[in-house]
Design a protein around this motif. Structure first.
Motif, mmCIF file in Angstrom:
data_model
loop_
_atom_site.group_PDB
_atom_site.id
_atom_site.type_symbol
_atom_site.label_atom_id
_atom_site.label_comp_id
_atom_site.label_asym_id
_atom_site.label_seq_id
_atom_site.Cartn_x
_atom_site.Cartn_y
_atom_site.Cartn_z
ATOM 1 N N SER A 8 0.829 -1.203 0.000
ATOM 2 C CA SER A 8 0.000 0.000 0.000
ATOM 3 C C SER A 8 0.863 1.252 0.000
ATOM 4 C CB SER A 8 -0.914 0.002 1.223
ATOM 5 O OG SER A 8 -0.152 0.111 2.414
ATOM 6 N N LEU A 9 0.256 2.366 -0.338
ATOM 7 C CA LEU A 9 0.986 3.630 -0.424
ATOM 8 C C LEU A 9 1.551 4.080 0.921
ATOM 9 C CD1 LEU A 9 -1.389 5.574 -2.850
ATOM 10 C CD2 LEU A 9 0.782 4.426 -3.388
ATOM 11 N N SER A 10 0.998 3.538 2.007
ATOM 12 C CA SER A 10 1.479 3.943 3.337
ATOM 13 C C SER A 10 2.901 3.434 3.607
ATOM 14 C CB SER A 10 0.534 3.417 4.423
ATOM 15 O OG SER A 10 0.473 1.995 4.389
ATOM 16 N N PHE A 11 3.335 2.453 2.815
ATOM 17 C CA PHE A 11 4.691 1.941 2.966
ATOM 18 C C PHE A 11 5.629 2.769 2.078
ATOM 19 C CE2 PHE A 11 4.500 -1.899 5.527
ATOM 20 C CZ PHE A 11 3.124 -2.102 5.603
ATOM 21 N N LYS A 12 6.304 3.723 2.707
ATOM 22 C CA LYS A 12 7.148 4.637 1.942
ATOM 23 C C LYS A 12 8.407 3.954 1.412
ATOM 24 C CE LYS A 12 5.528 8.771 4.345
ATOM 25 N NZ LYS A 12 5.913 9.970 5.122
ATOM 26 N N LYS A 13 8.863 2.931 2.122
ATOM 27 C CA LYS A 13 10.042 2.201 1.670
ATOM 28 C C LYS A 13 9.701 0.714 1.607
ATOM 29 C CE LYS A 13 13.897 5.203 2.919
ATOM 30 N NZ LYS A 13 15.215 5.268 3.575
ATOM 31 N N PRO A 14 9.047 0.281 0.525
ATOM 32 C CA PRO A 14 8.722 -1.141 0.409
ATOM 33 C C PRO A 14 9.983 -1.988 0.330
ATOM 34 C CG PRO A 14 8.237 0.020 -1.639
ATOM 35 C CD PRO A 14 8.568 1.065 -0.623
ATOM 36 N N PHE A 15 9.858 -3.191 0.849
ATOM 37 C CA PHE A 15 10.989 -4.121 0.896
ATOM 38 C C PHE A 15 12.188 -3.467 1.588
ATOM 39 C CE2 PHE A 15 8.604 -5.594 -2.870
ATOM 40 C CZ PHE A 15 8.393 -6.910 -2.522
ATOM 41 N N ASN A 16 11.944 -2.837 2.721
ATOM 42 C CA ASN A 16 13.005 -2.065 3.363
ATOM 43 C C ASN A 16 14.121 -2.926 3.938
ATOM 44 O OD1 ASN A 16 11.017 -2.877 5.352
ATOM 45 N ND2 ASN A 16 12.183 -1.712 6.828
ATOM 46 N N SER A 17 13.878 -4.258 4.120
ATOM 47 C CA SER A 17 14.924 -5.125 4.662
ATOM 48 C C SER A 17 15.418 -6.147 3.652
ATOM 49 C CB SER A 17 14.405 -5.872 5.904
ATOM 50 O OG SER A 17 14.071 -4.974 6.938
ATOM 51 N N LEU A 18 14.820 -6.184 2.475
ATOM 52 C CA LEU A 18 15.134 -7.232 1.510
ATOM 53 C C LEU A 18 16.584 -7.118 1.032
ATOM 54 C CD1 LEU A 18 13.653 -9.609 0.107
ATOM 55 C CD2 LEU A 18 13.407 -8.134 -1.893
ATOM 56 N N GLU A 19 17.313 -8.244 1.125
ATOM 57 C CA GLU A 19 18.716 -8.277 0.731
ATOM 58 C C GLU A 19 18.946 -9.089 -0.541
ATOM 59 O OE1 GLU A 19 20.773 -9.820 4.095
ATOM 60 O OE2 GLU A 19 20.343 -8.097 5.389
ATOM 61 N N LYS A 20 18.086 -10.080 -0.795
ATOM 62 C CA LYS A 20 18.285 -10.947 -1.948
ATOM 63 C C LYS A 20 16.944 -11.209 -2.627
ATOM 64 C CE LYS A 20 20.408 -15.368 -3.266
ATOM 65 N NZ LYS A 20 21.118 -16.569 -2.771
ATOM 66 N N LEU A 21 16.870 -10.976 -3.936
ATOM 67 C CA LEU A 21 15.635 -11.147 -4.712
ATOM 68 C C LEU A 21 15.943 -11.983 -5.947
ATOM 69 C CD1 LEU A 21 12.673 -10.511 -5.395
ATOM 70 C CD2 LEU A 21 13.453 -8.343 -6.391
ATOM 71 N N GLU A 22 15.174 -13.064 -6.137
ATOM 72 C CA GLU A 22 15.369 -13.962 -7.269
ATOM 73 C C GLU A 22 14.071 -14.122 -8.063
ATOM 74 O OE1 GLU A 22 18.647 -17.064 -5.291
ATOM 75 O OE2 GLU A 22 16.579 -17.705 -5.716
ATOM 76 N N PHE A 23 14.151 -13.947 -9.378
ATOM 77 C CA PHE A 23 13.093 -14.336 -10.300
ATOM 78 C C PHE A 23 13.690 -15.368 -11.249
ATOM 79 C CE2 PHE A 23 11.754 -9.989 -9.185
ATOM 80 C CZ PHE A 23 10.416 -10.185 -8.883
ATOM 81 N N GLU A 24 13.022 -16.500 -11.427
ATOM 82 C CA GLU A 24 13.584 -17.526 -12.295
ATOM 83 C C GLU A 24 12.472 -18.342 -12.947
ATOM 84 O OE1 GLU A 24 16.829 -21.208 -12.103
ATOM 85 O OE2 GLU A 24 16.604 -19.834 -10.411
ATOM 86 N N ASP A 25 12.676 -18.700 -14.223
ATOM 87 C CA ASP A 25 11.737 -19.542 -14.977
ATOM 88 C C ASP A 25 10.333 -18.959 -14.966
ATOM 89 O OD1 ASP A 25 13.763 -21.366 -15.546
ATOM 90 O OD2 ASP A 25 13.415 -22.471 -13.704
ATOM 91 N N MET A 26 10.229 -17.741 -15.473
ATOM 92 C CA MET A 26 8.941 -17.036 -15.579
ATOM 93 C C MET A 26 8.656 -16.846 -17.074
ATOM 94 S SD MET A 26 8.262 -16.065 -12.254
ATOM 95 C CE MET A 26 7.514 -14.461 -12.157
ATOM 96 N N PRO A 27 8.105 -17.850 -17.753
ATOM 97 C CA PRO A 27 8.021 -17.824 -19.222
ATOM 98 C C PRO A 27 7.107 -16.761 -19.799
ATOM 99 C CG PRO A 27 6.831 -19.713 -18.331
ATOM 100 C CD PRO A 27 7.571 -19.100 -17.187
ATOM 101 N N GLU A 28 6.111 -16.277 -19.034
ATOM 102 C CA GLU A 28 5.146 -15.313 -19.575
ATOM 103 C C GLU A 28 5.327 -13.907 -19.022
ATOM 104 O OE1 GLU A 28 3.185 -16.161 -22.016
ATOM 105 O OE2 GLU A 28 3.983 -18.209 -21.915
#
Length: 1251
Positions: free
Chosen positions: A814-834
């Motif tokens: 939501s817009l109330s989260f000014k810093k989304p993913f504020n603690s995220l250190e590692k992000l993976e996207f894999e095998d997303m054919p569409e």
């Protein structure tokens, strides 16, 4: 040391609990009670005996005799307890009250009665000696060691390696409190001798600090907190009045409060131990009337003191290696120039490292050497244990002993037990606590957890942060480890450091370093050591597949009948002996984790005392014994990561089980485990996997699992199997909704979920501990939840989500989260054919993201987040249409890996992107066909590794003009890899590529010539089929390793190799069929290892090798095809006698005579040698310690005559010798491995020599 006596009261009390079983033996019950009374008489003098035994040999002898007597008594009582438990299990009763008809037999009690009377008599004799030995009763804490009180005076030259701490402390003192408080307390925490006081002394005397405060005062508090003395001392320092006229505390405190009122002051309370909040609160009231900005600095070894007195403690750690040497040099070589004494400096640096960064030890040892100028005197100090040196008893030992003496008795015992761990070893908290429990030092895990925290808070244990590959661990500083060893009085030892039978006679708890060869020789001294209670192998080097001799399993371990804690973790054990546990009746802790066992022997079910069983990461474990319910005391069972083991139904019968870690439920719709079964388990800890969830048909079934009540589960895996599509997407969502875990959850994995969207709980901010989330193969989902709202999420993996076409703004929350993913250190996207589009916000999302990986997303065309200021690693792979129009802000990027993804079609844009990477260390580009040239000239000097793979249009071009000096001369890589250039590259000259310490060139088919760079240490050339020529500079190179593999046209090695490669140590040649000779003059004289595999012409021309001149050669490997011919008479093929390891396969001319000339040979591995039978009959080198015979199809027997002189042979491995029928073993053998020898029938010496 009290470890050996800690359980005296515990086991006697346990025995008295079953006295009703001895109703027919009233006199014998009196014996038990008398034993307890006698033991209790010793408790009061234990502390004095512990402190006195080191200096009084008679007390030491008395102490050792007492330990032996207590051990005997304990084992007798353990037999009583075990018999009671056995009757309970056999009678199938639930508690001791129901065992009245199952009393201990007369025969059993008569068997131990005489031993019990003898033990009581020995204890009474020892009791009578307490008075003559002068042992005194101590019911409180003993604190014999004292130290000189500190003062505010400081030697400014001693502030080494503390600049950051110094500046931080200055800033805190000079700043105003953010909350407007008049008084701020700044705690300084660290282990004894680490330099807390020295740091504060330097700050206290700083000119800016002097000018900032109206008055200052320093008081050394020490262990014995005395409010009267403290108040009087501060009064005298601030000069408020003559405190001699006041003789009560109230008058002094009133006067001190008046003296401080309205003034900005700095007070240092050094060496505070007292953590009583009420006393601190009373003291703090004296300072609250000071002017705003007043400060108190507190130094302490205890975190509890720091937390109680202030916030934001400064933790003072050990010094770096460089700072340690600077401090050591300052005190040891102050009046001498180190450059004029290079040998002293070399040895001195090793001595400084030995101190582990502890300033107290550095200064003490430097003080010893200050007047010593002979290097041998310095080497004596280096070889000595620090505790053996005079300075230890004068300075180091008293300082660290304070920390030990401040411990209450129960913590002293627990700390001393940790002497079992070697220096530098990272131990696991849970293991330590389980070992304490098994040995009676702690009764409950919760108490052990508190004890461990207390020891850590006192700076005796230090935390090692967890990493991606290693869980959280703990260390003891080397000198703290020495302290534990000192106070354990050799009851807790490391086997390698305690040679001699006298040590083992006293030892009760033992660890050793796991090694090669099965460890039997190392452990042989433990046979019949009935006093050993802890057996702990330690995998210091973290190696895999460490073998354990069968003789250890079959012969040694069953002899350790007093053992309480046994670990076999990390050994390559396939099965345990069926009767292993029959004699180990007292065992309470068993760890067989990370082994290859397929099943446990049934004898484990007679371990009625067993409390902890660890089976984690036993990948091959298939099932558990059916009578596991007999383990009526089992409280902790870990079956995590046992992939073949299904959740056994009979585990529910383990009524004492408090903790079950790693449970895995396969939900069945016909007679197997049900969700109701899961709901009834309340002892689940750690990881929980629920599989086959497609068998849950509605919300009501899922609700019965009671997932929200399982507050100890930290990792949850939910998996749907099969490829079926759900009939009703809403039902699937409802089922997952009811599987919502407790908010304590830390990791969630969802695989194969069949709904089209996720329930709301997955993005609920109330999951404030959730750090890791994985969504995989949820092929029907068309949207992602608002995961940006998870404030603690550090790792997010999204894979095989076939229904996702867009990642929208909803993903960020939501817009109330000014810093989304504020603690995220590692992000993976894999095998997303569409997946086609990623709608980024562009307003500071991912502020902490360190690693971003996007792989196999063939339709992704959208842009990436642009300002990733924290990103250190970016991987883009198999995204063929992903193009970026503008560079991304990657100022802190360290690893940039792009494979089969154009990313930047424009070469200028690519160059701009690279120029902005100011911290880049690793750059890897693969299958980028738009890349025609590589911009080496603009790359930053921070680069350590470059890899360029399969870029078919790339041309290497020499830099021109100013670019030569700006790039190539300044850039020196650790590694450069060039791979897969079928057509584009035909020359790799030094002027075309940067200098690199390690250079790998693979599969470059147009490469015909190669010039060896002068700065390269290691060169590998692989599969360059058209390479014909190697050359190098006349002045020689620094190269130490050269590998040439599958270069089918290469005919010659570089000419004049001795001059060209004078430092070469290893040479590997494989599948180079055209190389016929070594170059004129032979191989470099410093060569230590030579490997030749499938180089037919070269091996057949071996008479020209002249290897006998290579006096440094230690290893030789030759793999041939059997085409070698006999060398004519007078044409010798000689090998240097320096060879220690030799591997030869398929050479029909290898002779026994040649082998016997190798007087230093220790390891011999020969395979497929037609003349093998005659060779073994003629004899092998007597120096051999390891012999491997593989694929010997002509070998029929290994006769006694051939092995007569192999007196040093310890390991024999025989594999695939199909004609072998008999063998005779030498008496020295400790390891024998035989595999695939179907006709072997007779093995002489097997009973005495086989492991």
């Amino acid at each position: 040391m009290e470890v050996g006596l800690a359980v005296g009261g515990a086991f006697i009390s346990s025995a008295l609990n079953v006295l009703e079983m001895f109703q027919k033996h009233t006199n014998d019950v009196r014996l038990l009670k008398k034993l307890r009374t006698t033991l209790l008489c010793f408790q009061a003098v234990l502390s004095d005996a512990e402190n006195t035994q080191a200096s009084d040999q008679f007390v030491s002898q008395w102490f050792n005799e007492l330990l032996d007597a207590v051990d005997t008594a304990e084992n007798l009582m353990e037999q009583v307890n075990y018999e009671a438990l056995r009757l309970k299990v056999e009678g199938q009763h639930q508690n001791l009250a129901e065992t009245s008809n199952h009393r201990v037999s007369d025969a059993f009690f008569l068997d131990i009665k005489d031993k019990l009377e003898d033990t009581i008599e020995i204890l009474e004799d020892l009791q009578k000696k307490i008075g003559p030995l002068g042992l005194k009763e101590h019911f409180g804490l003993t604190k014999q060691e004292t130290t000189t009180p500190s003062t505010s005076l400081v030697d400014n030259f001693d502030i080494f390696g503390r600049q950051n701490d110094f500046e931080d402390l200055i800033d805190r003192l000079l700043s105003e409190d953010a909350n407007g408080k008049n008084l701020t307390v700044v705690p300084i925490v660290g282990m004894g001798g680490v330099g807390k006081t020295t740091l504060v002394q330097a700050v206290y005397n700083d000119e800016k600090v002097n000018d900032h405060f109206d008055l200052k005062a320093w008081h050394c508090v020490t262990e014995e907190y005395d409010a009267f003395r403290l108040t009087k001392g501060l009064l005298q320092q601030i000069g408020s009045c003559d405190s001699k006229g006041y003789d009560n505390l109230n008058q002094l405190q009133v006067k001190l409060k008046e003296g401080l009122s309205g003034r900005k002051f700095l007070v240092v309370l050094d060496d505070v131990w007292n953590d009583s909040y009420s006393e601190w609160d009373d003291l703090r009231n004296l300072f609250v009337q000071g002017r705003m900005g007043s400060k108190i600095i507190v130094t302490t070894r205890k975190e509890s003191v720091a937390l109680m007195m202030g916030s934001g403690a400064i933790n003072v750690g050990t010094l770096s290696s460089e700072a340690s040497w600077d401090l050591f040099k300052r005190h040891s070589l102050e009046n001498r120039d180190p450059k004029e004494h290079p040998e002293l400096e070399k040895v001195g640096k090793k001595i400084a490292d030995k101190c582990g960064g502890l300033p107290l030890a550095l200064k003490a040892l430097a003080g010893i050497l200050r007047c010593k100028s002979e290097v041998d005197e310095w080497r004596d100090i280096l070889r000595s244990e620090i505790w053996e040196l005079p300075s230890s008893f004068n300075v180091i030992l008293p300082a660290l002993m304070l920390s030990y003496n401040d411990l209450p008795p129960h913590l002293k015992r627990c700390f001393a037990y940790c002497a079992i761990y070697p220096k530098g070893y990272q131990f696991c908290k849970d293991q330590v606590i389980h070992l304490w429990i098994a040995n009676g030092l702690v009764q409950q895990f919760h108490s052990g957890d508190q004890y461990f925290f207390e020891l850590r808070s006192r700076s005796l244990f230090e935390k090692v942060p967890e990493s991606e590959w290693k869980p959280e661990g703990f260390l003891m500083h080397d000198l703290i480890n020495d302290l534990a060893r000192n106070v354990s009085s050799n009851l807790c030892i490391r086997l390698e450091e305690n040679k001699g039978s006298h040590m083992l006679e006293k030892c009760r708890h033992m660890s050793y370093s796991m090694g090669e060869g099965g460890d039997f020789e190392k452990l042989n001294s433990l046979f019949q050591s009935e006093k050993i209670k802890s057996f702990l192998p330690i995998n210091i080097q973290l190696r895999d597949q460490i073998k354990l001799s069968k003789r250890v399993l079959h012969n040694l371990l069953p002899s350790l009948t007093s053992i309480r804690a046994l670990s076999l973790s990390c050994y390559e054990i396939v099965e345990l002996p069926n009767d292993l546990f029959i004699k180990l009746k007292f065992l309470r802790f068993l760890d067989v984790s990370r082994t290859k066992i397929k099943r446990l022997p049934d004898s484990i079910c007679v371990l009625y005392n067993l409390e902890t069983l660890l089976l984690s990461s036993c990948d091959d474990l298939e099932d558990l014994p059916l009578q596991m319910e007999k383990l009526i005391n089992l409280r902790h069972l870990n079956i995590s990561n046992t992939y073949l083991l299904k959740m056994p139904l009979h585990l529910s019968k383990l009524k004492s089980l408090d903790v079950l870690v790693g449970a895995k439920f396969l939900i069945s719709d016909c007679g197997g485990l049900r969700m109701e079964d899961l709901g009834e388990l309340h002892n689940l800890y750690g990881s929980l996997s629920i599989l086959e969830l497609q068998n849950v048909v509605d919300r009501r079934k899922a609700l019965k699992a009671k997932m929200r009540e399982k507050n100890h589960v930290e990792k949850l895996s939910l998996e749907w199997s099969g490829s079926s599509t759900a009939d009703n997407s809403q039902t699937e969502r409802d089922i997952l909704d009811e599987l919502c875990p407790h908010t304590n959850i830390k990791e969630v994995e969802i695989t194969g979920y069949r709904g089209t969207n996720f329930p709301n709980w997955l993005a609920d901010p109330l999951f404030y501990k959730l750090e890791k989330l994985s969504l995989c193969h949820c092929k029907d989902c068309d949207s992602l939840p608002a995961l940006g709202q998870l404030r603690s999420l550090k790792f997010l993996s999204i894979r095989e989500m076939h229904g996702i076409t867009e990642v929208t703004e909803e993903f960020f929350g939501s817009l109330s989260f000014k810093k989304p993913f504020n603690s995220l250190e590692k992000l993976e996207f894999e095998d997303m054919p569409e997946w086609k589009q990623w709608h980024v916000l562009g307003n500071g999302e991912f502020p902490a993201l360190e690693k971003l990986s996007i792989q196999n997303c063939p339709k992704l065309i959208g842009k990436l987040p642009e300002n990733l200021s924290s990103l250190t690693e970016l991987i883009i792979s198999r995204c063929p249409v992903l193009n970026l129009e503008t560079p991304i802000q990657l100022s802190n990027l360290q690893i940039f890996d792009v494979d089969d993804s154009p990313l930047f079609d424009d070469s200028e844009l690519f160059g701009s992107q690279l120029e902005g990477m100011k911290q880049i260390e690793g750059l890897f580009i693969g299958e980028c066909n738009s890349l025609t040239s590589f911009p080496f000239s603009i790359l930053p000097s921070t680069l350590k590794e470059i890899g360029i793979f399969r870029c078919q249009k790339l041309k290497l071009e020499a830099p021109v003009g100013d670019m030569i000096s700006s790039s190539y001369c300044n850039m020196f890589l650790e590694k450069l890899t060039l791979c897969g250039f079928d057509t584009s590259i035909d020359d790799i000259s030094p002027e075309l590529v940067p200098r690199a310490r390690k250079l790998d060139v693979f599969s470059s088919q147009n490469l015909t010539k190669f010039f060896i760079p002068t700065a390269t240490d290691s060169l590998s050339i692989w599969n360059c089929k058209n390479l014909e020529k190697l050359s190098g500079a006349c002045g020689g190179t620094q190269m130490t390793h050269l590998r040439i593999i599958r270069c089918s046209k290469l005919k010659w090695l570089p000419e004049h190799m001795q001059e060209l490669l004078p430092s070469l140590k290893e040479l590997h040649l494989s599948y180079c069929p055209e190389i016929e000779f070594f170059p004129e003059g032979g191989l470099p004289f410093n060569l230590q290892m030579l490997e030749i595999r499938n180089c037919k012409k070269l091996v057949n021309g071996r008479k020209e090798w002249r290897l006998q001149r290579l006096s440094c050669l230690r290893e030789l490997w030759i793999n041939h095809d059997g085409s070698d011919e006999e060398i004519l008479a007078g044409e010798n093929w000689e090998l240097p006698s320096s060879i220690q390891r030799l591997e030869v396969s398929n050479m029909k001319t290898l002779s026994s005579q040649l082998l016997k000339s190798l007087s230093s040979l220790e390891y011999l591995c020969i395979a497929d040698i037609p003349q093998i039978q005659s060779m073994v009959e003629e004899g092998l080198p007597s120096s051999l310690s390891q012999l491997h015979l593989n694929d010997q199809h002509q070998l029929h027997s290994l006769p006694t005559e051939g092995f007569r002189y192999l007196t040093s042979l310890q390991s024999l491995v025989i594999s695939s010798c199909h004609q072998l029928q008999s063998l005779s073993l030498p008496s020295s053998l400790s390891q024998l491995i035989i595999d695939d020898c179907p006709n072997l029938k007779l093995v002489k010496g097997m009973l005495t020599s086989c492991p």
